[in-house]
Design a protein around this motif. Structure first.
Motif, mmCIF file in Angstrom:
data_model
loop_
_atom_site.group_PDB
_atom_site.id
_atom_site.type_symbol
_atom_site.label_atom_id
_atom_site.label_comp_id
_atom_site.label_asym_id
_atom_site.label_seq_id
_atom_site.Cartn_x
_atom_site.Cartn_y
_atom_site.Cartn_z
ATOM 1 N N PRO B 244 29.920 50.193 32.851
ATOM 2 C CA PRO B 244 30.928 50.935 33.606
ATOM 3 C C PRO B 244 32.251 50.192 33.804
ATOM 4 O O PRO B 244 33.194 50.749 34.366
ATOM 5 C CB PRO B 244 30.244 51.135 34.969
ATOM 6 C CG PRO B 244 29.340 49.956 35.108
ATOM 7 C CD PRO B 244 28.871 49.617 33.728
ATOM 8 N N ARG B 245 32.364 48.960 33.352
ATOM 9 C CA ARG B 245 33.576 48.181 33.608
ATOM 10 C C ARG B 245 34.621 48.480 32.536
ATOM 11 O O ARG B 245 34.328 48.374 31.339
ATOM 12 C CB ARG B 245 33.264 46.685 33.612
ATOM 13 C CG ARG B 245 32.245 46.273 34.677
ATOM 14 C CD ARG B 245 31.772 44.852 34.471
ATOM 15 N NE ARG B 245 31.093 44.689 33.192
ATOM 16 C CZ ARG B 245 30.907 43.520 32.586
ATOM 17 N NH1 ARG B 245 31.349 42.398 33.152
ATOM 18 N NH2 ARG B 245 30.279 43.445 31.433
ATOM 19 N N PHE B 246 35.828 48.786 32.946
ATOM 20 C CA PHE B 246 36.837 49.196 31.963
ATOM 21 C C PHE B 246 37.186 48.074 30.995
ATOM 22 O O PHE B 246 37.619 48.312 29.878
ATOM 23 C CB PHE B 246 38.097 49.722 32.664
ATOM 24 C CG PHE B 246 38.968 48.631 33.249
ATOM 25 C CD1 PHE B 246 38.821 48.236 34.570
ATOM 26 C CD2 PHE B 246 39.945 48.007 32.473
ATOM 27 C CE1 PHE B 246 39.620 47.239 35.104
ATOM 28 C CE2 PHE B 246 40.744 47.005 33.004
ATOM 29 C CZ PHE B 246 40.578 46.617 34.312
ATOM 30 N N TYR B 247 36.989 46.860 31.425
ATOM 31 C CA TYR B 247 37.396 45.734 30.579
ATOM 32 C C TYR B 247 36.283 45.208 29.686
ATOM 33 O O TYR B 247 36.460 44.237 28.978
ATOM 34 C CB TYR B 247 37.951 44.594 31.436
ATOM 35 C CG TYR B 247 37.086 44.194 32.623
ATOM 36 C CD1 TYR B 247 37.476 44.505 33.919
ATOM 37 C CD2 TYR B 247 35.898 43.501 32.449
ATOM 38 C CE1 TYR B 247 36.704 44.140 35.016
ATOM 39 C CE2 TYR B 247 35.115 43.137 33.530
ATOM 40 C CZ TYR B 247 35.529 43.458 34.810
ATOM 41 O OH TYR B 247 34.759 43.088 35.890
ATOM 42 N N ALA B 248 35.120 45.846 29.748
ATOM 43 C CA ALA B 248 34.005 45.338 28.957
ATOM 44 C C ALA B 248 34.221 45.655 27.483
ATOM 45 O O ALA B 248 34.721 46.715 27.136
ATOM 46 C CB ALA B 248 32.706 45.960 29.428
ATOM 47 N N PRO B 249 33.853 44.734 26.592
ATOM 48 C CA PRO B 249 33.969 45.025 25.158
ATOM 49 C C PRO B 249 32.954 46.098 24.772
ATOM 50 O O PRO B 249 31.956 46.289 25.471
ATOM 51 C CB PRO B 249 33.623 43.681 24.507
ATOM 52 C CG PRO B 249 32.833 42.949 25.511
ATOM 53 C CD PRO B 249 33.279 43.409 26.864
ATOM 54 N N PRO B 250 33.192 46.802 23.668
ATOM 55 C CA PRO B 250 32.263 47.851 23.249
ATOM 56 C C PRO B 250 30.932 47.250 22.798
ATOM 57 O O PRO B 250 30.840 46.066 22.509
ATOM 58 C CB PRO B 250 32.987 48.529 22.073
ATOM 59 C CG PRO B 250 33.956 47.502 21.579
ATOM 60 C CD PRO B 250 34.340 46.656 22.761
#
Lengths: 164, 641
Positions: B244-250
């Motif tokens: 759910p974190r916007f900055y997490a890599p795919p």
């Protein structure tokens, strides 16, 4: 101490340690800390007392054919002199816990300048190789990890005693 | 020297790290002012922590962390340690002269506040266990449901999305399918980032014998079963779970390990069995894992300034907004003063130091900063912990694996909470090490004092084995209600000599609600031990143990008439959040009611404790705060709802 005598005393130290700890000489040597425990002991105890301690315990172990006889011999030896018990307890705890517990400062056993005679763990190896972990059938906390999910299985049957 | 940033954060523990990471990823500039050292941040430094731990005779939570020797102040004979490693924060007998050497001054009438913390980059997560349970819906509504305590300014459902962010940032290992049974709702499509840490053999042993077991509490039946505990500890990623974190890599969750080896996948738990106080494999979460990303961000910028003790919050002449922070910089000799200016300020130390700083900064000590409610420092809470222990009939191989992998959650909630405390039971995998410092004391006691006979040889080895293999501890973490009289405050002249900081003065005691709950817990413990065929060995000692005064008291409802509690290391409550400025210090986003550019963040904002270890909830709150600060910065002014 002369080299040869020092070697003989080291062997006597191992023999005594074997009986006090319940671990064999190869097991004690395999820890890699037998030498540093011996150095600590030599630093804390007066040389004449140390010679007497190891000679008398060695005598008590002469002609003992098995563990039971050896332990009986040491039990008798411990009763010979209060200081022997005091030092024997500390040798045992040093092996088990990797911790040196100070000998009371008024004891005759002490060397003139026993700067290391304070409660301490002399090295990381002394802690990691503490016999208590082997006795427990476990591993030193923070070292020698046994692997992911190793805690999910029944305890090691061989390492676990059934009677008290 | 004056520094200027978008955001200045005091403290680099989990709260400060989460806020810093979020805001740098949103493109802002952040400075973290950390009182402690950066020891754990480098491979060599972390290795040194482990070595220090090995050689410490008392393996308490602070044992890996060396005392910070201030280089420009003389060493005092009393041996007062610098406040970086607050070893001497342990509860001292009230009135004891040794309090002169301690960090806390305990003025409470009866009981010590028994919890400590660390001052180091990464904060107290450097030695935490890693337990990551959510609070229950009822915990947020204690006043409405049970007529005790207070309500939070929002319910579980509103905090739930932030719990998800926290679980993914920390990297929590659990199975959603098991956790839904706890009573806390999860979205249908949610999964934890990693698979659960497997239950220990002990957990399985107890689960089998407790199958179908329940206890009666205040006339109602509560099931006593064993449930896996979510943990901030690496295992295997859940394939396909969504971050759910916007900055997490795919892609799938990537476990985080050694902060100094960013090229490597985080290692899974390998069973070092030393989580408290240190995980040599870096499988356990520490806030350094979040900090490293904040510091490496190329969207915003973060600076970690260590050995900076913030001593004062300065308000503008009108007293409305925070204008700057004063600090002492101990990274140089002699220490120098510094000042930081920012658009937004965040206090993220912990419940005690946040309150201490606010009170120290006021025109008067009673007033403090951000204290129109008068509540700063008040409602100090912990999870007073009842330790019980027993010898099991069969060997279960204690002292293996994480300190706890499962617990009993069946009595965390119920109607009885209108009358006395509920509890979460932590199943301890490390034998009796917490209450009795085994296996050390096992060996010491068997070998015997100088005037006692010596157990040695085969008998020693056998008895060490027999006992150690069968040891179990059940720790009851008791809910504690807020009480205004439980507090931390400061006084003129009561200072820690080396760094001229105020010493926290603490008043603390347990009310009847908690005592009665603990009495009930002692009976549940005995019933459990009975059911599983164990011999209980719990002791309660009015003199305390190992030189520390215990929280000892008598209660007629308890199993033996006596009880003793310990600190859980869960500090909370001292700047509570609420909807009304008259009865709270901060709003639902942890913004001070009094100063719109000041956030006071962390577990200190919690109005009630519930029975979950509070760090996960504090982390969820940190995400709320980060989002609020981001709105403020984008708008160029505070954006209040």
């Amino acid at each position: 101490m002369e080299n040869r005598e020092s070697e003989d005393l080291f062997v006597s130290f191992l023999r005594l340690s074997e009986v006090l700890t319940g671990f064999s000489r190869p097991e004690l040597l395999a820890t890699g800390v037998a030498g540093e425990h011996w150095m600590l002991l030599k630093g804390c105890l007066g040389p004449r007392f140390l010679r007497e301690l190891l000679k008398s315990s060695g005598d008590a172990l002469t002609d003992t054919a098995n563990v039971e006889e050896a332990e009986a011999g040491i039990t008798r030896w411990l009763a010979e002199r209060d200081d022997y018990g005091i030092v024997a307890k500390r040798i045992t705890k040093l092996w088990y816990l990797g911790t040196w517990f100070a000998i009371p400062s008024n004891s005759d056993a002490l060397a003139a300048e026993a700067i290391h005679n304070k409660e301490h763990i002399p090295s990381s190896a002394a802690y990691r190789e503490g016999l208590v972990w082997k006795a427990m059938g476990s591993h030193p906390r923070g070292a020698k990890p046994t692997g992911f999910a190793s805690w999910t299985t029944a305890p090691d049957v061989l390492g676990s005693r059934q009677e008290e | 020297m004056e520094l200027q940033y978008d955001v200045a954060i005091v403290g680099s523990g989990i709260t400060g790290a989460i806020i810093a990471r979020w805001l740098t990823e949103r493109g802002h500039s952040v400075v973290l002012l950390e009182a402690g050292t950066p020891d754990g941040n480098s491979r060599a430094g972390f290795r040194q922590l482990t070595e220090t731990f090995y050689q410490e005779t008392a393996k308490v939570p602070s044992s890996p962390f060396r005392a910070q020797q201030s280089r420009d102040w003389p060493v005092y004979d009393s041996g007062v340690e610098a406040p970086t490693v607050l070893r001497d924060m342990a509860a001292r007998p009230l009135g004891d002269e040794a309090q002169a050497n301690a960090y806390y001054l305990q003025r409470g009438a009866e009981h010590p506040f028994a919890s400590t913390y660390l001052r180091i980059a990464g904060g107290t997560t450097m030695h935490w266990m890693g337990t990551c349970l959510r609070m229950l819906p009822a915990d947020f509504e204690m006043r409405s449901r049970y007529g005790v305590g207070v309500n939070w300014p929002f319910g579980y459902n509103e905090l739930e999305p932030f719990y998800r962010l926290a679980e993914w940032e920390i990297g929590v290992s659990a199975e959603r399918s098991e956790q839904v049974a706890s009573g806390a709702p999860y979205p249908a499509d949610y999964e934890y980032p990693m698979h659960k840490i497997p239950d220990s053999w002990l957990d399985q042993y107890l689960a089998k014998r407790l199958d179908g077991f329940s206890v009666a509490i205040d006339g109602q039946s509560y099931p006593i079963g064993v449930t896996n505990t979510p943990a901030g500890r690496n295992s295997h990623p859940h394939i396909g779970a969504k971050d759910p974190r916007f900055y997490a890599p795919p892609g799938n969750y990537r476990p985080v390990g050694d902060p100094d080896r960013p090229d490597q996948f985080g290692e899974r738990c390998v069973g070092n069995s030393s989580c408290v106080p240190i995980c040599p494999a870096n499988a356990k979460y520490t806030a350094l894992k979040t900090l490293r990303f904040a510091l490496a961000s190329d969207r915003g910028s973060a600076s970690l300034l260590t050995r900076r003790i913030v001593t004062r919050i300065n308000l503008d002449p009108a007293g409305k907004e925070v204008e700057s922070l004063d600090y002492f910089d101990y990274s140089v000799v002699p220490a120098i003063k510094g000042r930081v200016r920012a658009k937004v300020y965040v206090l993220a130390t912990n419940a005690i130091e946040n309150a201490k700083l606010l009170l120290a900064s006021g025109r008067s000590r009673e007033e403090g900063v951000a204290n129109s409610s008068g509540l700063v420092g008040r409602n100090l809470m912990d999870h007073p912990t009842l330790l019980t222990w027993a010898l099991l009939r069969d060997p279960i191989g204690a002292f293996r694996g994480p300190g706890s992998t499962a617990g009993v959650t069946g009595m965390r909630d119920g109607e009885f909470r209108s009358k006395f405390s509920s509890a979460r039971i932590e199943i301890g995998n490390w034998g009796w090490s917490w209450p009795k410092i085994t296996p050390d004391t096992t060996v010491i006691d068997l070998v015997g004092a100088d005037d006692k006979p010596t157990v040695f040889g085969q008998q020693l080895r056998q008895q060490v084995n027999f006992q150690s293999q069968r040891e179990v501890t059940l720790a009851f973490e008791m809910d504690q209600l807020p009480d205004e009289n439980n507090r931390i405050y400061v006084e003129e002249g009561v200072i820690e000599a080396r760094h001229s900081e105020f010493r926290p003065i603490i008043d603390f005691s347990l009310d009847e609600y908690c005592r009665r709950g603990m009495a009930n817990a002692s009976k549940v413990a005995s019933a459990i031990y009975d059911r599983v065929g164990a011999t209980e060995k719990t002791e309660h000692n009015p003199e305390g143990r190992f030189g520390r005064k215990a929280g000892y008291f008598r209660h007629e409802d308890s199993e033996t008439g006596e009880l003793e509690f310990h600190g859980a290391g869960h500090l909370a409550g001292t700047h509570r959040m609420g909807n009304d400025p008259k009865s709270s210090v901060v709003d639902a986003d942890q913004r001070s009611w009094d100063h719109a550019n000041l956030y006071i963040a962390g577990c200190g904002s919690m109005p009630t404790m519930g029975t979950a270890n509070p760090t996960l909830t504090g982390a969820a709150l940190a995400f709320r705060t980060a989002q609020s600060i981001d709105r403020d910065l984008l708008a160029g002014k505070p954006v209040t709802p």
